[in-house]
Motif scaffolding. Structure first.
Motif, PDB file in Angstrom:
ATOM      1  N   CYS A 287       6.235   9.458  14.787  1.00 23.19           N
ATOM      2  CA  CYS A 287       6.777  10.650  15.455  1.00 23.19           C
ATOM      3  C   CYS A 287       5.646  11.587  15.875  1.00 23.19           C
ATOM      4  CB  CYS A 287       7.736  11.399  14.525  1.00 23.19           C
ATOM      5  SG  CYS A 287       9.324  10.582  14.269  1.00 23.19           S
ATOM      6  N   ALA A 288       4.692  11.795  14.958  1.00 23.96           N
ATOM      7  CA  ALA A 288       3.578  12.701  15.244  1.00 23.96           C
ATOM      8  C   ALA A 288       2.742  12.194  16.405  1.00 23.96           C
ATOM      9  CB  ALA A 288       2.713  12.871  13.995  1.00 23.96           C
ATOM     10  N   THR A 289       2.497  10.876  16.431  1.00 23.19           N
ATOM     11  CA  THR A 289       1.701  10.282  17.510  1.00 23.19           C
ATOM     12  C   THR A 289       2.414  10.408  18.853  1.00 23.19           C
ATOM     13  OG1 THR A 289       0.721   8.689  15.969  1.00 23.19           O
ATOM     14  CG2 THR A 289       0.594   8.181  18.331  1.00 23.19           C
ATOM     15  N   THR A 290       3.708  10.079  18.872  1.00 22.09           N
ATOM     16  CA  THR A 290       4.490  10.166  20.111  1.00 22.09           C
ATOM     17  C   THR A 290       4.567  11.612  20.587  1.00 22.09           C
ATOM     18  OG1 THR A 290       5.833   8.278  19.407  1.00 22.09           O
ATOM     19  CG2 THR A 290       6.719   9.654  21.178  1.00 22.09           C
ATOM     20  N   ALA A 291       4.790  12.534  19.638  1.00 23.86           N
ATOM     21  CA  ALA A 291       4.890  13.950  19.993  1.00 23.86           C
ATOM     22  C   ALA A 291       3.581  14.469  20.581  1.00 23.86           C
ATOM     23  CB  ALA A 291       5.267  14.769  18.758  1.00 23.86           C
ATOM     24  N   SER A 292       2.467  14.079  19.970  1.00 20.85           N
ATOM     25  CA  SER A 292       1.165  14.537  20.459  1.00 20.85           C
ATOM     26  C   SER A 292       0.947  14.111  21.909  1.00 20.85           C
ATOM     27  CB  SER A 292       0.059  13.973  19.567  1.00 20.85           C
ATOM     28  OG  SER A 292      -1.210  14.338  20.060  1.00 20.85           O
ATOM     29  N   LEU A 293       1.286  12.856  22.200  1.00 20.69           N
ATOM     30  CA  LEU A 293       1.120  12.349  23.566  1.00 20.69           C
ATOM     31  C   LEU A 293       2.099  13.020  24.533  1.00 20.69           C
ATOM     32  CD1 LEU A 293       0.727   8.557  22.701  1.00 20.69           C
ATOM     33  CD2 LEU A 293      -1.088  10.088  23.537  1.00 20.69           C
ATOM     34  N   ALA A 294       3.348  13.176  24.096  1.00 20.64           N
ATOM     35  CA  ALA A 294       4.364  13.772  24.959  1.00 20.64           C
ATOM     36  C   ALA A 294       4.041  15.226  25.276  1.00 20.64           C
ATOM     37  CB  ALA A 294       5.730  13.681  24.285  1.00 20.64           C
ATOM     38  N   TYR A 295       3.679  15.992  24.266  1.00 18.99           N
ATOM     39  CA  TYR A 295       3.398  17.413  24.454  1.00 18.99           C
ATOM     40  C   TYR A 295       2.161  17.616  25.324  1.00 18.99           C
ATOM     41  CZ  TYR A 295       6.573  17.874  20.408  1.00 18.99           C
ATOM     42  OH  TYR A 295       7.629  17.802  19.531  1.00 18.99           O
ATOM     43  N   SER A 296       1.162  16.759  25.109  1.00 15.24           N
ATOM     44  CA  SER A 296      -0.068  16.859  25.898  1.00 15.24           C
ATOM     45  C   SER A 296       0.219  16.607  27.377  1.00 15.24           C
ATOM     46  CB  SER A 296      -1.099  15.855  25.378  1.00 15.24           C
ATOM     47  OG  SER A 296      -2.278  15.893  26.153  1.00 15.24           O
ATOM     48  N   ASP A 297       1.011  15.580  27.673  1.00 18.04           N
ATOM     49  CA  ASP A 297       1.369  15.278  29.065  1.00 18.04           C
ATOM     50  C   ASP A 297       2.199  16.407  29.682  1.00 18.04           C
ATOM     51  OD1 ASP A 297       0.079  12.840  29.290  1.00 18.04           O
ATOM     52  OD2 ASP A 297       1.784  11.711  28.474  1.00 18.04           O
ATOM     53  N   ALA A 298       3.171  16.906  28.910  1.00 25.28           N
ATOM     54  CA  ALA A 298       4.041  17.965  29.433  1.00 25.28           C
ATOM     55  C   ALA A 298       3.254  19.241  29.696  1.00 25.28           C
ATOM     56  CB  ALA A 298       5.179  18.239  28.452  1.00 25.28           C
ATOM     57  N   LYS A 299       2.341  19.575  28.784  1.00 23.33           N
ATOM     58  CA  LYS A 299       1.516  20.773  28.957  1.00 23.33           C
ATOM     59  C   LYS A 299       0.666  20.673  30.212  1.00 23.33           C
ATOM     60  CE  LYS A 299      -1.671  23.776  26.439  1.00 23.33           C
ATOM     61  NZ  LYS A 299      -2.438  23.974  25.170  1.00 23.33           N
TER      62      LYS A 299
END
Length: 456
Positions: free
Chosen positions: A27-39
């Motif tokens: 979850c942490a890995t997916t979230a890090s990638l998702a949030y970085s792309d969205a930002k």
């Protein structure tokens, strides 16, 4: 045997803990990638990861839903047809999921407003279903509504009334509530704007944060002014005397002791100048008998004024203003009194009441405009020299300009008036010739204010 069981259970617990730790890491890995792309606004890359988080890690972080909203809104802006409808429905689901998983960090009213607006903007559901969604949001938290959502809410109600699914009385009742909310928001913003304008006029510099606030206040005041005009236009001929008189005549006997009904009905007839009809007199009599109040005093003042008894009308108007608790209505009464004094040439008294109107309702720009007109009319009577007399126009221009800033609905007229008054004030050559640049002129007579001469 017991030892084997303990060892087995220990193994199960350790295995479960390991699996949980692994899931949390995923979850942490997916979230890090998702949030970085969205930002970075790389929404296409963020989308599948956000969807994975919603499905597999729904309680990981509220940020999933904050970025998820941005991602889905971007996809919605670029979609068409069936795809657009599917994304709109998914956005609604995302709002519901956020409320479900993070209720303590989510304003339910705001979520319901967002859902209702997405339904309307994307034609999801019937008009009745869309209105029901807004109605639920309004009952949950009307403060969550912005200018656009307030207008949409009222627009849908009028559409239902046109279709025969709501009554004219439903429309009138909701109009009163929605307009009151619009004016409450306007007044809060106008009060904030006034404080910043006062600071500027005192010669103090605004901080960057204050400059941002000032711009936001002015933009939002324009939006609310536009919405108020649109709501009034939508109400349209439904609220004219030809509709009001038969509607209220039919219901009068059943409501002649109902003070809430009498206040609303008499208020609407007063606003639409239906005061010459005998029904209005009957309403005022019944209202004053049932509950002497600010409203009944106001209407008695109107009747006295219609009969030509101006002194009695002023007496009633003052009673009304003192008793009135609603800022917008208090300002309206003070404006009536001010106008009466202005018409008689009693400018100092008129200004006192225009200022009272502004204290009650800071967005009441027409009061500033009337003060500007009185100052301009007094220019030749105030000041010892021709320069000082013409300097009064600078002060008049300042008041006119402020009128347009606090009330964008009159900004065009206010700005034209301000420009005209500046044109009558001393020009650069006059200032240079009199050596007055940057000096302060104290204006005498009834005005009693000062004005600073512009620097060359």
């Amino acid at each position: 045997m017991k030892t084997k069981l303990i060892l087995f259970l220990s193994g199960v617990l350790l295995s479960t803990g390991a699996l949980q730790a692994q899931a949390n890491q995923e979850c942490a890995t997916t979230a890090s990638l998702a949030y970085s792309d969205a930002k970075a606004k790389n929404y296409d890359a963020a989308y599948p990861r956000i969807q994975t988080l919603r499905k597999e890690c729904p309680t990981y972080s509220i940020v999933t839903y904050q970025y998820g909203e941005r991602v889905l809104k971007d996809k919605l802006d670029n979609a068409t047809g069936a795809e657009k409808e599917a994304i709109a429905k998914d956005l609604i689901e995302l709002y519901k999921e956020r409320l479900q998983h993070f209720p303590a960090k989510t304003e339910a009213g705001e979520v319901y407003v967002d859902i209702a607006q997405v339904m309307y903007d994307n034609k999801l559901g019937t008009t009745e279903e869309q209105f029901a969604a807004f109605d639920r949001a309004f009952k949950e938290d009307k403060a969550s509504f912005n200018a656009k959502s307030l207008y949409t809410y009222f627009y849908l109600l009028v559409e239902l009334q046109d279709a025969g699914k709501k009554t004219l009385q439903d429309v009138f009742d909701k109009y009163d509530i929605v307009i009151a909310e619009v004016e409450n928001d306007e007044n809060e913003m106008a009060e904030g704007l006034k404080k910043l304008l006062d600071k500027q006029e005192a010669g103090e510099s605004l901080t960057a944060k204050e400059e941002k606030k000032l711009n936001a206040y002015e933009v939002n005041l324009k939006a609310y002014s536009s919405v108020k005009g649109s709501i009034d236009a939508k109400l349209g001929q439904r609220a004219d005397c030809d509709n009001l008189i038969p509607l209220y005549s039919k219901d009068f006997e059943a409501n002649k002791t109902n003070t809430d009904w009498l206040k609303r009905a008499a208020g609407r007839m007063s606003a639409k100048d239906c005061t010459n009809d005998p029904l209005f007199f009957k309403m005022v009599e019944a209202l004053h008998k049932a509950e002497p109040s600010a409203k009944s005093a106001l209407y008695l003042g109107q009747l006295a004024e219609a009969e030509g008894n101006n002194s009695k009308a002023l007496e009633y108007y003052n009673q009304s203003a003192e008793l009135e608790t609603k800022p917008s209505d208090k300002a309206t009464v003070y404006n009536k009194i001010a106008h009466s004094y202005k018409e008689k040439g009693q400018f100092s008294q008129a200004r006192n009441y225009y200022r009272k109107a502004l204290n009650a309702k800071p967005s009441f720009g027409r009061a500033y405009l009337q003060i500007a007109h009185m100052y301009a009319q007094s220019a030749n009577n105030c000041g010892n020299t021709a320069f000082e007399k013409r300097a009064v126009y600078w002060l008049a221009a300042d008041y006119a300009a402020r009128a347009g800033r606090v009330d964008p609905s009159i900004s065009s007229n206010a700005n034209e008036t301000a420009a005209a008054y500046r044109g009558r004030a001393p020009q650069r050559s006059d200032i240079f010739q009199e050596d007055m640049q940057g000096k302060t002129i104290n204006i005498g007579c009834w005005i009693g204010e000062s004005v600073r001469v512009p620097n060359l």
